[in-house]
Design an enzyme around this catalytic site. Structure first.
Site, PDB file in Angstrom:
ATOM      1  N   ARG A 294      -6.284  -6.340  -2.333  1.00 52.34           N
ATOM      2  CA  ARG A 294      -5.239  -5.692  -3.138  1.00 52.34           C
ATOM      3  C   ARG A 294      -4.957  -6.478  -4.414  1.00 52.34           C
ATOM      4  O   ARG A 294      -4.681  -5.900  -5.463  1.00 52.34           O
ATOM      5  CB  ARG A 294      -3.977  -5.498  -2.286  1.00 52.34           C
ATOM      6  CG  ARG A 294      -4.225  -4.433  -1.235  1.00 52.34           C
ATOM      7  CD  ARG A 294      -3.048  -4.116  -0.351  1.00 52.34           C
ATOM      8  NE  ARG A 294      -3.389  -2.910   0.414  1.00 52.34           N
ATOM      9  CZ  ARG A 294      -2.647  -2.382   1.383  1.00 52.34           C
ATOM     10  NH1 ARG A 294      -1.494  -2.934   1.701  1.00 52.34           N
ATOM     11  NH2 ARG A 294      -3.042  -1.291   2.014  1.00 52.34           N
ATOM     12  N   TYR A 434      -6.822   3.606  -4.814  1.00 55.79           N
ATOM     13  CA  TYR A 434      -7.544   3.008  -3.681  1.00 55.79           C
ATOM     14  C   TYR A 434      -6.942   1.690  -3.200  1.00 55.79           C
ATOM     15  O   TYR A 434      -6.030   1.181  -3.814  1.00 55.79           O
ATOM     16  CB  TYR A 434      -9.052   2.956  -3.908  1.00 55.79           C
ATOM     17  CG  TYR A 434      -9.658   2.185  -5.063  1.00 55.79           C
ATOM     18  CD1 TYR A 434      -8.999   1.206  -5.766  1.00 55.79           C
ATOM     19  CD2 TYR A 434     -10.991   2.467  -5.427  1.00 55.79           C
ATOM     20  CE1 TYR A 434      -9.629   0.516  -6.780  1.00 55.79           C
ATOM     21  CE2 TYR A 434     -11.626   1.784  -6.452  1.00 55.79           C
ATOM     22  CZ  TYR A 434     -10.941   0.805  -7.120  1.00 55.79           C
ATOM     23  OH  TYR A 434     -11.563   0.134  -8.119  1.00 55.79           O
ATOM     24  N   GLU A 435      -7.412   1.238  -2.068  1.00 54.24           N
ATOM     25  CA  GLU A 435      -6.795   0.100  -1.347  1.00 54.24           C
ATOM     26  C   GLU A 435      -5.327   0.372  -1.030  1.00 54.24           C
ATOM     27  O   GLU A 435      -4.504  -0.544  -1.051  1.00 54.24           O
ATOM     28  CB  GLU A 435      -6.895  -1.199  -2.158  1.00 54.24           C
ATOM     29  CG  GLU A 435      -8.225  -1.894  -2.085  1.00 54.24           C
ATOM     30  CD  GLU A 435      -8.599  -2.378  -0.690  1.00 54.24           C
ATOM     31  OE1 GLU A 435      -7.700  -2.702   0.094  1.00 54.24           O
ATOM     32  OE2 GLU A 435      -9.801  -2.395  -0.398  1.00 54.24           O
ATOM     33  N   GLY A 436      -5.009   1.620  -0.722  1.00 50.31           N
ATOM     34  CA  GLY A 436      -3.621   1.997  -0.441  1.00 50.31           C
ATOM     35  C   GLY A 436      -2.958   2.503  -1.697  1.00 50.31           C
ATOM     36  O   GLY A 436      -2.687   1.726  -2.623  1.00 50.31           O
ATOM     37  N   GLN A 441       1.933   1.169  -1.108  1.00 54.39           N
ATOM     38  CA  GLN A 441       2.275  -0.224  -1.425  1.00 54.39           C
ATOM     39  C   GLN A 441       3.796  -0.398  -1.422  1.00 54.39           C
ATOM     40  O   GLN A 441       4.323  -1.395  -0.891  1.00 54.39           O
ATOM     41  CB  GLN A 441       1.732  -0.620  -2.807  1.00 54.39           C
ATOM     42  CG  GLN A 441       0.226  -0.474  -2.974  1.00 54.39           C
ATOM     43  CD  GLN A 441      -0.575  -1.366  -2.040  1.00 54.39           C
ATOM     44  OE1 GLN A 441      -0.129  -2.456  -1.681  1.00 54.39           O
ATOM     45  NE2 GLN A 441      -1.739  -0.897  -1.639  1.00 54.39           N
TER      46      GLN A 441
END
Lengths: 593, 593
Positions: A294, A434-436, A441
């Site tokens: 992240r 992406y990556e959450g 977040q």
């Protein structure tokens, strides 16, 4: 054609004037003398400018293609990847025993920004491999490490992360991909994964997929998810790629940007996989590297903003249009350059003050990761865990906005593809997702991280700000007014927001969650305010010490004052929204939308 | 595939409950009874949903192509354009004598939003024609009107506006295109124009270019610019297209979006043109239609936000992911729909409250244009001139942000082209740029409009807000707290900003211009706040009158309360930035960037 010059001097300022890395007692930091880091950054900058950036527009225009099951990357990518491998850039912060250079993570981050600025789609091949290798490093058996890591550290083999399925992204408990034990320690993997970055390509001998899947009979939902290593070619006894595994590319997705990266649908048809870590503990294995991943995505937000900003500056200096309202500044020319106009300045200052503040935030975050991993410091680990969603969400949202602002400086020329500015915004857009996705977040921040250990880490953050303010209000005659007062006010807003969540969120968690997105941005603002105060202090001290680079430090101070005066007051707006609570947000029935 | 349903009910609410158009004494308004406007909007909505919107993704994927000098539009465009022509939609607000339907401009605006939402690239062919026809209507000779207008009102012939050249956009005084008098009343036009929307295509018999050019020997700079009619085919004596004129398409630009519109480089090689209006008064001729054109672009900001919002709502209701923090709302399903999550709600409420407020602002603006043009009301003209840059700049900036938010609701699916959400953002992006980039709108607002006639029109705006607040604080028990107090506070911020500009801007105009962008947004916020207060009042009155559509009006009140609580407080941030003045913005030398 856009251009890019790595901001090595700025990174050096942060590493040495602000973070004073070589004086730190984190293992490995004493080697980070200015000369050493300067040499690394200079070399990285050369590759970024000369090799990676020219391929950025090529990758965008050409994209990847799938032909008869084989993925081809854009022209030039393969040769450039060889250069990156040869230079040893792929294993910068990996252990020496696996062929890495064992540098601290902060150096990988500083270099990573340059590569990402130069060519995000390209750099992702390396980035995903780093992520997958980190997971094997943390959770693999000795044999797995020996089999995969040397090849992945050198990017002879690359890696991927397979989480998302068509019907589930954030909520991985819904996953359907199955892993049936074959009795010999291996598993038969079946299912479909989507949005797999660098899923397949022609630049490596093998692709090592890390795949989340469920072992039949295991616990329901997210607690029954395990992680598997599924190589494209099964590794032979001699360590070379052997038989083709049952994994194939279903298609390459058509995307808004990062066309140079092959984002694949991956079909697993009874592919052979090996468990990485423990059964049903797949999410834990993923989460151990989530902070780094992240942070890496937050870095992309900064990276695209920086690259777009550099080009906007050049255009604003070159393009003649209109006259300064205070009198012609280019009287012999047909018009003045755009940069004389106050609103163009405002836009460029927004971009500049963001990029430099974000870089400091990111590198500070990277030192906390080093402190946690290399020095085993639990408090550093807690603090960076708390700030990770802020780095990811705030830097990618703001980074994207800055690419839009940079594009705007070009007027109509920003909208046509010829000038390359559209690509920066299209590429930057993915980092918010992406990556959450950034909403996730914010949920992670407010719903999980904030209250961890009784709020220990957020209190530590407040202490850190408070101590800094107390100790530095007299750095110069105007430092208190220009830097400390605004930082104090912003930090007070953040504390008030935290207090609101504590009081109201107890009764109804929606009162906290309805303000989560604003809280993430409020927190991000305070972090950048703190970074600017630290940079301002470092700049003032350098000036007081009689630096012969006064212009550089004066510019830092002026840019910091801009941030404090123009950007930081956003904290009040975020607080007002948070304190309006959940009622306005949740008022409507779903049918009323 | 995205879908679109025209918000006809919402437009009816604004036209009748809020603006009470049929009771207005503006000429032509008495015919705008609810039944009549409802029928028009319903028919327009059908064409938008059934004919134009399915072609939106087609146009994006296929784009326009230039082959042997001929431009081809995407598949299906030609047939759809015929349907629009046949339905009489192209001349809705044009005079009957030229084949139009003579409806007020407000109806053209209401319908225009639907068409733009459904397919912006397509609707631009018609929109540019409308703009060019309006210029001929205002400045043409009787013969020019007779020759061109009937064909342009029906879109048998389409129109374009040729302003920009490679080296000059905003600063048109730098223009190089030449118009040499041929002695017979015609001119020989030579030069290159770029970014010409709808520049050429295969959907009309003729293309009527309006071209800005300089007559040699005329005044320097912008004062020497004249406007010319340059048809693609010179019109024969019998009124049909005859000989091919010396104008050709150099290329079609590759753009970030609006691929279905042919954005052309137009080469004029001694083309024959005829003066429109007076020599050297070309800019004046352009400016008479600028208010309409800019309002039309502001409309595009709303239109893309509305279309994107509708799809985000559907996705948020359909996609199952995670559980509501307050307890499962879809306990029999594997997960709850996205719409249960507070942060998804926040995003949807941002979008909804923007779109509905923007629609009211736009239609109110359109009634002011009618009041100015149809009733000759100079004060209405002054007020709409003042607000035009706000409508253009604020609605397109915010509209774009809303498309980004809508895209975000889709997570990864928003980034791939398959779902159509990327197109909304890519199409919406241009509206911030063309018809004067938004920074230029801010400059127009603060540098020119604000002080006109001693600030008469901005004072009139403040009076309007003040009177509304005084008269309506007791619409309901909570109306004062929910609507009037926030509106008052926001209006106070706007007044304070104006005062700051007066006091500081006198000494140094940069103090005003450095805050111009924030002022434009501050003004836009107050306008939307006023609209929401007016809509809230209308909704409350309908409820008090015992409406049998209580849910609709309750939803309006709740959406309005959201806007007042969550969006309107942005005025304080804009004011803080404005009051920080020019110093932080102008601190750096150009070299320091």
């Amino acid at each position: 054609m856009p251009s890019y010059t790595a901001p090595a001097k700025d990174a050096q300022f942060i590493l040495h004037d602000v973070l004073k890395v070589s004086g730190s007692d984190i293992p490995g930091y004493s080697e980070l003398e200015p000369e050493f880091t300067g040499a690394v950054l200079e070399e990285a900058g050369k590759i970024a400018s000369a090799v990676l950036h020219p391929l950025n527009v090529v990758g965008d225009a050409e994209g990847c293609r799938l032909e008869n099951g084989v993925v081809y990357t854009p022209k030039g990518f393969k040769e450039a990847f060889e250069q990156v491998k040869q230079g040893g850039w792929t294993g910068l912060d990996m252990p020496e025993e696996f062929g890495g250079q064992n540098m601290p993570y902060v150096m990988g981050t500083a270099v990573g920004e340059f590569f990402s600025s130069a060519n995000q789609a390209f750099t992702m091949y390396q980035g995903l491999t780093h992520g997958a290798a980190s997971a094997i490093l943390a959770h693999g058996t000795d044999q797995q490490k020996a089999t995969y890591l040397p090849k992945m550290v050198s990017c002879q083999w690359t890696g991927t992360m397979n989480l998302t399925e068509p019907h589930c992204g954030t909520d991985l408990g819904l996953m359907r991909t199955k892993a049936e034990p074959l009795g010999d320690g291996s598993y038969k993997i079946s299912g479909q994964k989507i949005f797999i970055s660098s899923g397949d390509h022609d630049m490596a001998e093998n692709v090592v997929h890390l795949v989340l899947a469920k072992i039949p009979g295991g616990p329901e939902g997210i607690k029954g998810v395990s992680l598997f290593i599924v190589p494209k070619f099964i590794v032979s006894a001699d360590g070379t790629p052997g038989e083709r595994n049952g994994v194939s590319v279903g298609k390459i997705e058509e995307k808004m940007g990062i066309h140079g990266n092959s984002t694949c649908v991956m079909d697993y048809d009874g592919a052979t996989g090996w468990l990485l870590g423990e059964e049903h503990k797949g999410m834990r294995a993923m989460f151990t590297m989530m902070n780094e991943a992240r942070l890496g995505v937050g870095m992309q937000g900064l990276a695209q903003a920086e690259a777009a900003y550099q080009n906007a500056v050049e255009y604003a200096k070159d393009r003649l249009q209109g006259r300064a309202v205070t009198g012609a500044e280019n009287p012999d020319g047909p018009a003045d350059p755009l940069i004389v106009h106050p609103d163009i300045r405002r836009s460029l200052m927004d971009q500049k003050s963001f990029a430099e503040g974000a870089r400091a935030f990111l590198l500070w975050g990277a030192t906390l990761i080093d402190q946690a991993h290399r020095a085993g410091d639990k408090d550093a680990d807690g603090l960076i865990s708390l700030m990770t969603p802020v780095i990811k969400g705030f830097l990618t949202d703001q980074g994207y906005d800055m690419t839009v602002q940079a594009q705007q400086v070009y007027g109509g020329h920003g909208y046509i593809e010829e000038w390359g500015m559209s690509q920066y915004t299209r590429d930057a857009r993915i980092a918010m997702i992406y990556e959450g996705a950034n909403g996730v977040q914010a949920l992670d921040l407010v719903g999980r991280k904030l209250g961890q250990h009784g709020g220990k880490y957020v209190l530590a953050f407040f202490d850190l700000v408070k101590t800094f303010c107390q100790e530095n209000k007299d750095v110069s005659e105007t430092f208190g007014k220009d830097f400390i007062d605004p930082l104090k006010a912003a930090s007070k807003d953040l504390q008030a927001a935290g207090m609101y969540f504590m009081q109201k969120g107890m009764k109804d968690p929606n009162h906290a969650l309805a303000g989560s997105y604003d809280f993430m941005h409020l927190f991000g603002q305070v972090c950048l305010g703190l970074m600017w105060a630290k940079m301002g202090k470092a700049a003032q001290e350098a000036l007081d010490a009689g630096s012969d680079d006064a212009a550089f430090y004066e510019t830092k101070l002026a840019t910091g004052r801009y941030y404090m005066a123009r950007r930081l007051p956003a904290t009040k707006l975020h607080l007002a929204r948070i304190e309006s609570g959940a009622d306005p947000v949740m008022a409507l029935d779903a049918d009323a939308f």
